[in-house]
Design an enzyme around this catalytic site. Structure first.
Site, PDB file in Angstrom:
ATOM      1  N   GLN A   1      10.698   6.268  -5.249  1.00 32.40           N
ATOM      2  CA  GLN A   1       9.762   6.309  -4.122  1.00 32.40           C
ATOM      3  C   GLN A   1       8.616   5.313  -4.314  1.00 32.40           C
ATOM      4  O   GLN A   1       7.482   5.570  -3.891  1.00 32.40           O
ATOM      5  CB  GLN A   1       9.236   7.730  -3.920  1.00 32.40           C
ATOM      6  N   SER A   2       8.902   4.194  -4.933  1.00 29.05           N
ATOM      7  CA  SER A   2       7.863   3.196  -5.215  1.00 29.05           C
ATOM      8  C   SER A   2       7.251   2.613  -3.934  1.00 29.05           C
ATOM      9  O   SER A   2       7.958   2.074  -3.080  1.00 29.05           O
ATOM     10  CB  SER A   2       8.480   2.066  -6.040  1.00 29.05           C
ATOM     11  N   ASN A   3       5.934   2.712  -3.832  1.00 31.01           N
ATOM     12  CA  ASN A   3       5.221   2.071  -2.720  1.00 31.01           C
ATOM     13  C   ASN A   3       5.263   0.554  -2.868  1.00 31.01           C
ATOM     14  O   ASN A   3       5.315  -0.183  -1.890  1.00 31.01           O
ATOM     15  CB  ASN A   3       3.757   2.530  -2.697  1.00 31.01           C
TER      16      ASN A   3
ATOM     17  N   CYS B   1       7.712  -1.233  -4.202  1.00 34.74           N
ATOM     18  CA  CYS B   1       9.028  -1.751  -3.797  1.00 34.74           C
ATOM     19  C   CYS B   1       9.167  -1.756  -2.280  1.00 34.74           C
ATOM     20  O   CYS B   1       9.668  -2.728  -1.702  1.00 34.74           O
ATOM     21  CB  CYS B   1      10.141  -0.940  -4.450  1.00 34.74           C
TER      22      CYS B   1
END
Ligand SMILES: *Cc1c(COP(=O)(O)O)cnc(C)c1O
Length: 332
Positions: free
Chosen positions: A74-76, A78
């Site tokens: 859930q990387s912001n 990325c």
């Protein structure tokens, strides 16, 4: 005068700084202001776009046609890279660490929508590949005749530092506009880039504020080393005239809880509270944990000598949507 390296105009800046009136009145302590970096864009909102303005300018200078980057599922960072890559006409390959879930929602949904190629790796495989900066994929693209550019976790490297040096410049104008001289700037710290930029930026722009990063994953010793190392490289790479030994890298690691991206009921309760009181949406991975830390410190009297405190809202809305089942709305 601060001389910046090349920068693409991708973020909606300057972002607003405003007072949390009801919250400040209720807590009866210092005035709490919020720097709205959750408004740097819509789908590209949050702190990462500020760092990527510089990272992607560098990628363009190097003639890259492919971006490779990495992070949690859930990387912001990325998600922001995927969307900006699409906007710039670049191929984007995201290598994501499977923490617990891989449901296509929140940031991951936007990753797929952006057309990015996504590789999901189990934790141990991810860590093994991370050691050599995902060289396997970089090499793969080179062999295909492409020119890949690797962006490290959170774009927290020497180039990314500039994003929050620039934000400190904005804060200087915000403070002048509101006639305030905040003693403290508080923000969530996850890969250290925001902290490195703000810490150096406050010195370069002569701000009166101390910067405190509230850790959401690793401990204070880790962040002190990471921020100091990145600033060292930044200073020599760009020839910045700054005395790094005079900087104090302040990290509060008492609010991490059970670990990265794991928030307890107290964090969700804080998210509900701030949303209902101020119409401000925090997230369970970063901004909510940091804001709860700030409130706890305030209530224990740690900030009794402060008149004004700025909370930098670093974004994270889509991470909240990925954990919505934990938001018990039946009442506290
Ligand atoms: C990445 C992130 C942070 C942490 O910033 P770093 O520069 O990585 O320390 C804080 N908040 C949100 C919402 C983020 O996505």
């Amino acid at each position: 005068m601060v001389t910046y390296p090349p920068r693409l105009s991708l973020a909606q800046t300057p972002t607003p700084l405003h007072l949390l009136e009801r919250l400040s009145a209720r807590e009866k302590g210092p005035r709490i202001w919020v720097k709205r970096d959750d408004q740097t864009g819509a789908a590209t909102s949050g702190n990462k776009v500020r760092k990527l303005e510089f990272a992607l300018a560098r990628a363009a200078e190097e003639g890259c046609d492919t971006l490779v980057t990495c992070g949690g599922v859930q990387s912001n960072h990325c998600r922001t890279t995927a969307l900006l890559g699409a906007r710039l006409g670049l191929k984007v390959h995201l290598i994501l660490r499977l923490d617990n879930e891989a449901e296509i929602q929140g940031n991951l949904l936007l990753d797929y929508l952006s057309g990015a190629e996504v590789t999901l790796l189990q934790r141990k495989d991810y860590i093994a590949h991370q050691r050599d900066n995902f060289a396997y994929w970089q090499e793969l693209y080179r062999r295909q005749g492409r020119n890949p550019y690797f962006i490290t976790t959170g774009a927290s490297d020497a180039t990314g530092v500039w994003g929050y040096v620039a934000c400190a410049g904005e804060l200087k104008e915000d403070f002048a506009h509101h006639h305030i001289a905040p003693e403290l700037i508080v923000h969530a710290t996850g890969s250290g880039g925001t902290q490195a930029g703000l810490t150096a930026g406050c010195a370069l722009h002569y701000l009166p504020s101390a910067v405190v990063g509230i850790a959401v994953c690793d401990d204070a010793a880790y962040f002190q080393r990471k921020v100091a190392d990145d600033l060292q490289v930044w200073r020599s790479l760009y020839g910045v005239d700054i005395d790094l030994n005079a900087l104090s890298i302040r990290v509060d690691d008492r609010h991490i809880g059970a670990g990265y991206a794991i928030a307890g009921e107290e964090v969700f309760s804080c998210i509900r509270d701030v949303a209902a009181l101020e119409g401000l949406i925090l997230d369970p991975v970063y901004s909510g944990k940091a804001f709860l830390g700030l409130l706890k410190n305030l209530r224990s009297g740690e900030y009794r000598d402060c008149r004004d405190i700025v909370f930098v809202h670093t974004g994270g809305l889509f991470g909240l949507l990925a954990q919505q089942e934990k938001l018990d709305l039946s009442g506290d």
